[in-house]
Structures are given as C-alpha cells and as structure tokens.
Design a protein around this motif. Structure first.
Motif, short mmCIF file in Angstrom:
data_model
loop_
_atom_site.label_atom_id
_atom_site.label_comp_id
_atom_site.label_asym_id
_atom_site.label_seq_id
_atom_site.Cartn_x
_atom_site.Cartn_y
_atom_site.Cartn_z
N SER A 528 43.91 37.55 3.09
CA SER A 528 43.52 36.39 3.91
C SER A 528 44.47 36.17 5.08
O SER A 528 44.04 35.82 6.19
N LYS A 529 45.76 36.40 4.86
CA LYS A 529 46.74 36.20 5.93
C LYS A 529 46.50 37.16 7.10
O LYS A 529 46.86 36.86 8.24
N ASP A 530 45.89 38.31 6.82
CA ASP A 530 45.67 39.30 7.88
C ASP A 530 44.56 38.87 8.85
O ASP A 530 44.44 39.43 9.94
N LEU A 531 43.77 37.89 8.43
CA LEU A 531 42.71 37.38 9.32
C LEU A 531 43.25 36.35 10.31
O LEU A 531 42.66 36.14 11.38
N VAL A 532 44.36 35.73 9.99
CA VAL A 532 44.89 34.63 10.80
C VAL A 532 45.15 35.03 12.26
O VAL A 532 44.85 34.24 13.17
N PRO A 533 45.68 36.23 12.55
CA PRO A 533 45.88 36.59 13.96
C PRO A 533 44.60 36.56 14.80
O PRO A 533 44.66 36.25 16.00
N ALA A 534 43.46 36.84 14.19
CA ALA A 534 42.19 36.74 14.94
C ALA A 534 41.94 35.30 15.34
O ALA A 534 41.46 35.02 16.45
N TRP A 535 42.25 34.37 14.44
CA TRP A 535 42.10 32.94 14.73
C TRP A 535 43.02 32.54 15.87
O TRP A 535 42.58 31.83 16.81
N GLU A 536 44.25 32.99 15.83
CA GLU A 536 45.19 32.70 16.91
C GLU A 536 44.64 33.15 18.27
O GLU A 536 44.67 32.40 19.26
N GLN A 537 44.16 34.37 18.30
CA GLN A 537 43.66 34.94 19.56
C GLN A 537 42.42 34.19 20.06
O GLN A 537 42.27 33.95 21.27
N MET A 538 41.55 33.81 19.14
CA MET A 538 40.34 33.06 19.54
C MET A 538 40.72 31.70 20.11
O MET A 538 40.14 31.25 21.12
N ILE A 539 41.68 31.04 19.48
CA ILE A 539 42.13 29.74 19.99
C ILE A 539 42.73 29.89 21.38
O ILE A 539 42.48 29.06 22.29
N GLN A 540 43.50 30.95 21.60
CA GLN A 540 44.10 31.16 22.92
C GLN A 540 43.06 31.45 23.99
O GLN A 540 43.28 31.17 25.17
N ALA A 541 41.92 32.00 23.57
CA ALA A 541 40.86 32.30 24.54
C ALA A 541 39.92 31.12 24.78
O ALA A 541 39.08 31.17 25.67
N ALA A 542 40.06 30.07 23.98
CA ALA A 542 39.05 29.01 23.95
C ALA A 542 38.82 28.34 25.30
O ALA A 542 37.67 28.12 25.70
N ASP A 543 39.87 27.99 26.02
CA ASP A 543 39.67 27.30 27.29
C ASP A 543 38.99 28.19 28.32
O ASP A 543 38.16 27.73 29.11
N ASN A 544 39.30 29.47 28.28
CA ASN A 544 38.71 30.41 29.24
C ASN A 544 37.25 30.68 28.94
O ASN A 544 36.46 30.97 29.85
#
Length: 734
Positions: A528-544
């Motif tokens: 489960s912890k290996d999925l967390v970086p995808a969440w980070e990247q999606m959040i960083q892309a959210a405003d764009n």
C-alpha cells in the motif's frame, strides 16, 4: 464469381432499377448512421468531416484517415470502421479521449489537418463485447439515451460483435404461452430486472419478481432500438438461444418430460429440460423463430448450457449429445446459425472439464458453426490448455472486473502484449478476434482503452509510451507529475498480481475481526505504501489540470484507493487490539476507522460516478406505478448488498464503494458491530460473531426494503476535497 452471379440473378428477379434502389437505400442507411455518430460525438465540428466506404482487405475491416482541402476524410469498411477512423483522428491529431469516466473533447476551432493518409487493417475478424453479467451489474436500468452512448463507444473502439440479450423475456413469454402456460404459471419463473442474467443462464427462477408486463414490453422496444443502431453501424449482434431452462410448472404440464433440477448459490432449484428430450429441439426451434420474427438475426447465438452448473455426468457420449442437441435446436430454425459459447465454465469448473469432456462438448459441432470466447484470457487463459479449443475458432477476451466492485486494478502488461503474442503464436489455432467480457463497466477506464488499442494492430503495445500518450489526451495537457503518477500506478495497482479481479476493502464486507470475508478480500498484490507516490504526484498536478474531468475522476479514484487501503490497515490494528482485550486502543482505532468511512463518503460525493443515488433513481424511473418503482428499488438495493435473501451466500459480492453506500449502509453496519463488541466487553462475554451476523442480517434486510432517497447531485469540489484528504492522511499512510 458466385457472388457476382447471385447479384445478377437478384437484379434479374427484382428488375435492375429496383435492385439499385435497394442497394442505394442500404448505402444511404450506413452513410446516414456514420454522419449521425459524428454529429453526436463532436457536433460543433461535424461539418469538417466527410465519410466514404471502402472494401475489406483479405476479409478484414479497414479504415483510413485522410485530408482534402479543409476536410478530414474518414473511410471505412462500415460504420464501425468509420467511427474507428474518427476515434483515431481525435486521439492522434486532437489529443482527445472519450471515456465513461470523464472525457476530453476540447478541439481547436480549426481542426488539425491530415497531410499524410493513415491506413489501418485489423487482424481480427471479430471484436466482441459484453458479458451476461454486464447487463445487470451495470446495465439493469439503462434507457435508450444511455444505450446510444454505449453503442457509439463500441463503434469508436472497433467493436463489431456485441452481445445483445436485452428484451428476451418477451420471447420466453410468447413461446411458453404458445405451449399452454398461463401468466400464473410464469409469475414464479421470470426474475426481477436486476437478476435477468442469472435467470437467462438458468441459475435461478423468480427472485426479485414477479416481473411486470410493462417492463417486458418496454425492454422489447429498447432491444429493437439497440439492434437497429448496431446493425446500421455494421455490427453483427449476438442473440440468445434456448438452453433448456423451463418454468417450474413444466413438470406438472409435461409430466413425462426429462427434467433435471439444479441448484445455484443456495437459490431454490430450477428445472432444465434434458437436451435428449424431443421437446428440447421443439422449444429451441420455436424460441429462435419467435426471436428472429421479433428482432431479426445476424445468425449468431449465445448459449451456455452449463454456466456454473455441473453436468449430471462426465460421460463423453452424454456431453457430445448435449451440444449437438443445443446446436440442432438453433439450426432447425436458422441453418446459418453460429453458436457463441463462453469458455468460462472450463476455468470455473476446471476439475470437471478435463480434455476428454471439453472435446466431447465441442467436437460434435461443425467448426464453422461455433466460436468460443476465452473469457478470462488476461488472467486464466484456457486456449493454451485446450490446444486452442481443439480446432474451434476462438476469441481472446479481457474479463477484468467482477460484480462491479470499485477497485483500481488491471493486468497492464498482459493486456498490452498477450493478444498480439497469441495472434502470432503458431499454436493459437483459429484465433479470429479479441473482446471485452467484464462483469461490469464504468470503472478503470484505462484498462479498456488499453485493451481496445489492440484492435487495429498485430504487435504488442509499448506500454510506457502508450501511458504518456494516454495521460496527454485524457487530461488535455502534457504534465510531468501525472506521467510519474502513471508510472507508479502501472507498477502497483495495474500489475494485477495473482488475484482474480481487484481487491475489495474490508469496509464493504460484513463486519468481522477476520482479515477477509467471502466476498471482501483486501489482500493486495502490491505494498500500500508504494501507491502513495502516485497520490503525491496527482496532488502536485491538480492545479494545472483542474479543468480536466478525466483528471478529476482519476484523482478521486486514487485518493479513494489510498483511504480504502488505510481503512484495511486500521481494521487489522483494531482486530489485534480486540484480541489483546486492549479496549482503549480498540476504541481509538475503531473510531478512526469510522472517520475514514466518513471521509471517503465526503470524497466520493464530489463525483456522480461514485454516487449511490443515480443507481436507485434509474431503477425507480423504469416503474410505471408506485408498486413497480418499489419493486425495482428493492432489486437495485438487494443486488448490491445481500444479493438474495438474508442468508444468501453472495452477500456483498457486488459491493460498491459509493457515496451513500458508505454513509447509509457500510458505516451503520460497522457501527453496530463496534457497539456489539463494546457491549460484550462490558458484560464480560467473548465476541460471538455468529450472534452478531444473525442480528445484522435483519438490519441489512430492512435496508434493502427501505425507500429513503440518496442524492444524484455531486457535492463539493473534487480538487479541494482531495487536497483536504491529502493534508489529513498523507503522514499516516506514507
């Protein structure tokens, strides 16, 4: 030469003028259908396209995308090929994406020109679509508007062989009434609308009924609309055939008939007419004749005599005779009949279906009159264990989803490479198509796009490149953060592992301290912890990417998966605390678990894709009276919870992580479990799981029969709520 002589003869018989008027009419129909599809997909740009039809190449469909002045020319063998050309243009030149879960059709005012002609030939004669189960887990309540959208999606993705089993109850009714059965006789036969699939396959009678006549009548009208549109676009729909399922009253009306009783998943016995009985062919022939009279035919018929039911004997003589009788009942009414058989039973009941039994069932049918669907090729292919079905033509299929469960899942590497590898494998025999056979749709859109990318190619897909292109057209921009996110997703949730389907969350299972229930297994094939970086990247892309509907859906889905995984972890922790009689930690962890459910409900409330309300309201909309609306709502509620009565073994099989389900069903159910545990603690008793389950079944049954409403309108902004959840849970889950 024979074809030319046949045309000349037709000209002679009809008169030259009449024949060419007939030919012109057919051409007008397909041209009109193709232009109408373009107008539905991109109405503001439809005038920029011209359509032309070209012949097949070596018996295979073709499309071309070309340019002429300011026009884009779409050429194809038929409407499906033209639509595929349109989809290719939109994806490749317009960087657009058409999906169940958020589409991107933002095109410039002046469309990109095509300067070099594109020419594509499919290596597959057939591109199959749908599973019997899809007609209930997703399509139970669809109207013509929704069906029209799906048929367009089929055409855009090259599908030309859809299963078309809507409306068949009216055929059953007419046939059995012609044999002397009354409405009373049939009242315990027809299931409710959310259970047709299992009724049609002979698994159950009557559950969710009695079925109103108004529903059968409306479904007949709907099926005629579906078939007309599919055929206009050049599809060859598959209709159902008779497999021996007869009403309970059959044993009284025909006491000498050879009947067998079968039991499926604890439902009452159903009666199956032995194919060796003379009436089998009589009824089967009459069924096809009535069906063709009502709906026309393309000579393709679906029949699965032993779907999840074990034959009474493994004797090869019996199995050979059964298949011959089933086929003969089709051919007696339609000599051109081709039997389309699901290969699911060979995997599901692998111990029974050994090579001798499979050969016996298949070999009695002429090869040119049978096609096997290798239903679960991406995970459990059977073609390579049966010498490619012993000479029968077959189709490579992706099953992917079970029960409409909401879980990020897929076997990307297999789907990207295995169809082409099988196509080019000298041991693959008569592989003539690929297909989609999900139990439900409208989730994990990436897997369906990836699979259909195989339609117009004969080499494996380079997955990393494809994913970058997919993210670009789905979101409308190139964005480095989401490219990194998809790399993580590919290597976690979309690796597939050894599971059959995606993991459920323990949230959706009947409450327990066990790590899994029968139909809610949280076991994951990734950390489960290996999925967390995808969440980070999606959040960083959210405003764009905030203006992309597809991105908003994917962000919510990734966040949902993160929270569901965290809830599973909490469940193991509070179960451990309970085992140690650590009441303080049990209380703290159980409250946090309920808080995660609340937050998931809030998160999913932001997208209509994840709302319970539309499912219930669509069910009620099919009713013409309050009694009908009540019956259909019961069907809709029961299917996604108990599945049958209070003691049904399929409870939670079709569980849904939806807003409304979380707040209205799963959370109250868990709350009652925690109350039960705390009461047991206070009374100094051991936790009696059986006593709790007996108690909760009554509550579940009451919920199934309730009529409280749930919203159909999303609430809140996806980006804002996803960021809120990120801030609240990131440190806990990373």
């Amino acid at each position: 030469m024979k074809k030319k002589l046949a045309i000349l003869l037709l000209v002679s018989l009809m008169g030259g003028k009449q024949f060419f008027l007939y030919a012109q009419t057919r051409a007008d129909v397909r041209t009109t259908a193709a232009y109408a599809l373009i107008k539905r997909i991109i109405p503001a740009h439809a005038q920029s396209f011209e359509v032309a039809f070209i012949p097949q190449e070596n018996g295979k469909d073709v499309f071309e995308v070309d340019g002429k002045g300011n026009k884009i020319i779409l050429r194809g063998t038929n409407g499906v090929s033209v639509a595929s050309a349109l989809n290719y243009y939109l994806k490749t030149y317009g960087h657009c994406d058409i999906s169940w879960n958020g589409s991107n059709l933002k095109l410039p005012a002046i469309l990109p020109k095509v300067t070099t002609k594109v020419h594509k030939v499919t290596p597959y004669t057939y591109r199959y679509y749908l599973n019997y189960c899809t007609f209930n887990y997703t399509m139970s309540w669809w109207d013509w508007k929704r069906w029209q959208q799906e048929i367009d999606w089929m055409a855009l993705n090259g599908i030309n062989m859809p299963l078309a089993i809507t409306g068949q109850n009216i055929i059953w009714q007419r046939v059995y009434k012609s044999l002397g059965f009354t409405d009373k006789d049939l009242s315990t036969f027809f299931s409710g609308p959310a259970y047709f699939n299992w009724f049609w396959m002979g698994n159950l009678d009557g559950w969710g009924g009695p079925l109103p006549q108004s529903f059968m009548d409306s479904q007949e009208v709907l099926e005629k609309q579906i078939l007309k549109r599919e055929r206009e676009l050049g599809m060859t729909p598959i209709l159902p055939a008779f497999t021996g399922h007869v009403p309970p009253a059959f044993k009284t009306k025909f006491p000498k008939a050879k009947l067998k009783q079968t039991n499926w998943q604890g439902f009452p016995d159903v009666y199956i007419l032995d194919p060796d009985d003379a009436m089998f062919t009589t009824i089967g022939k009459q069924f096809i004749k009535e069906e063709v009279k009502t709906f026309g035919t393309d000579h393709l018929y679906s029949a699965d005599t032993f779907n999840e039911n074990t034959p009474p004997t493994n004797d090869s003589t019996y199995l050979d005779a059964v298949s011959k009788k089933v086929y003969q009942s089709m051919a007696a009414a339609d000599p051109k009949a081709t039997w389309i058989m699901q290969g699911w039973m060979f995997s599901y009941s692998a111990k029974f279906w050994q090579p001798t039994q499979i050969k016996a069932l298949l070999n009695g049918i002429p090869n040119e009159h049978m096609i096997i669907l290798d239903l679960y090729s991406e995970n459990k292919p059977m073609w390579d264990k049966t010498d490619a079905y012993y000479g029968k033509p077959w189709i490579w299929c992706m099953l992917h989803n079970f029960g409409g469960n909401i879980s990020m899942y897929g076997r990307m590497d297999n789907v990207a490479a295995d169809p082409a590898n099988a196509l080019n494998n000298p041991k693959s025999g008569k592989l003539l198509g690929i297909g989609l056979t999900p139990e439900a749709i409208e989730q994990n859109p990436v897997m369906y796009e990836l699979m259909m990318e195989n339609v117009w190619r004969n080499t494996p897909i380079e997955l990393d490149t494809w994913l970058k292109d997919y993210a670009y057209r789905r979101y409308g921009k190139k964005e480095p953060h989401v490219e990194k996110a998809w790399e993580v997703l590919k290597n976690t949730v979309y690796t597939g592992g050894i599971r059959s389907g995606g993991n459920e969350s323990i949230i959706t299972g009947r409450p327990t301290f066990a790590k899994a229930t029968r139909w809610a297994n949280p076991q994951k094939f990734y950390q489960s912890k290996d999925l967390v970086p995808a969440w980070e990247q999606m959040i960083q892309a959210a405003d764009n990417l905030k203006n992309s509907s597809g991105f908003r859906y994917d962000l919510i889905d990734v966040t949902r998966q993160i929270l569901a995984n965290y809830a599973d972890t909490l469940q193991r922790q509070f179960a451990a605390a309970a085992k140690k009689h650590d009441q303080q930690n049990f209380s703290r962890l159980s409250k946090e678990f309920l808080g995660v459910i609340d937050d998931m409900d809030k998160l999913l409330s932001t997208r209509k894709d994840f709302l319970l309300g539309p499912w219930l309201e669509a069910a009620k909309a099919n009713g013409t009276t309050d009694a009908e609306k009540k019956l259909y709502e019961f069907n809709a509620r029961d299917q996604i919870t108990l599945w049958g009565d209070k003691n049904n073994t399929l409870n939670d099989y079709a569980c849904k992580q939806w807003a409304g389900m979380l707040s209205g069903f799963y959370k109250p159910r868990w709350q009652q479990f925690f109350d039960f545990v705390n009461t047991s603690y206070r009374q100094g008793k051991e936790i009696d799981q059986a006593a709790f389950e007996k108690q909760i079944k009554d509550w579940e049954w009451a919920w199934v029969n309730k009529r409280d409403s749930y919203t159909t309108v999303p609430k809140g902004d996806e980006i804002v709520v996803a960021k809120e959840m990120f801030g609240k849970y990131y440190d806990k889950v990373k």
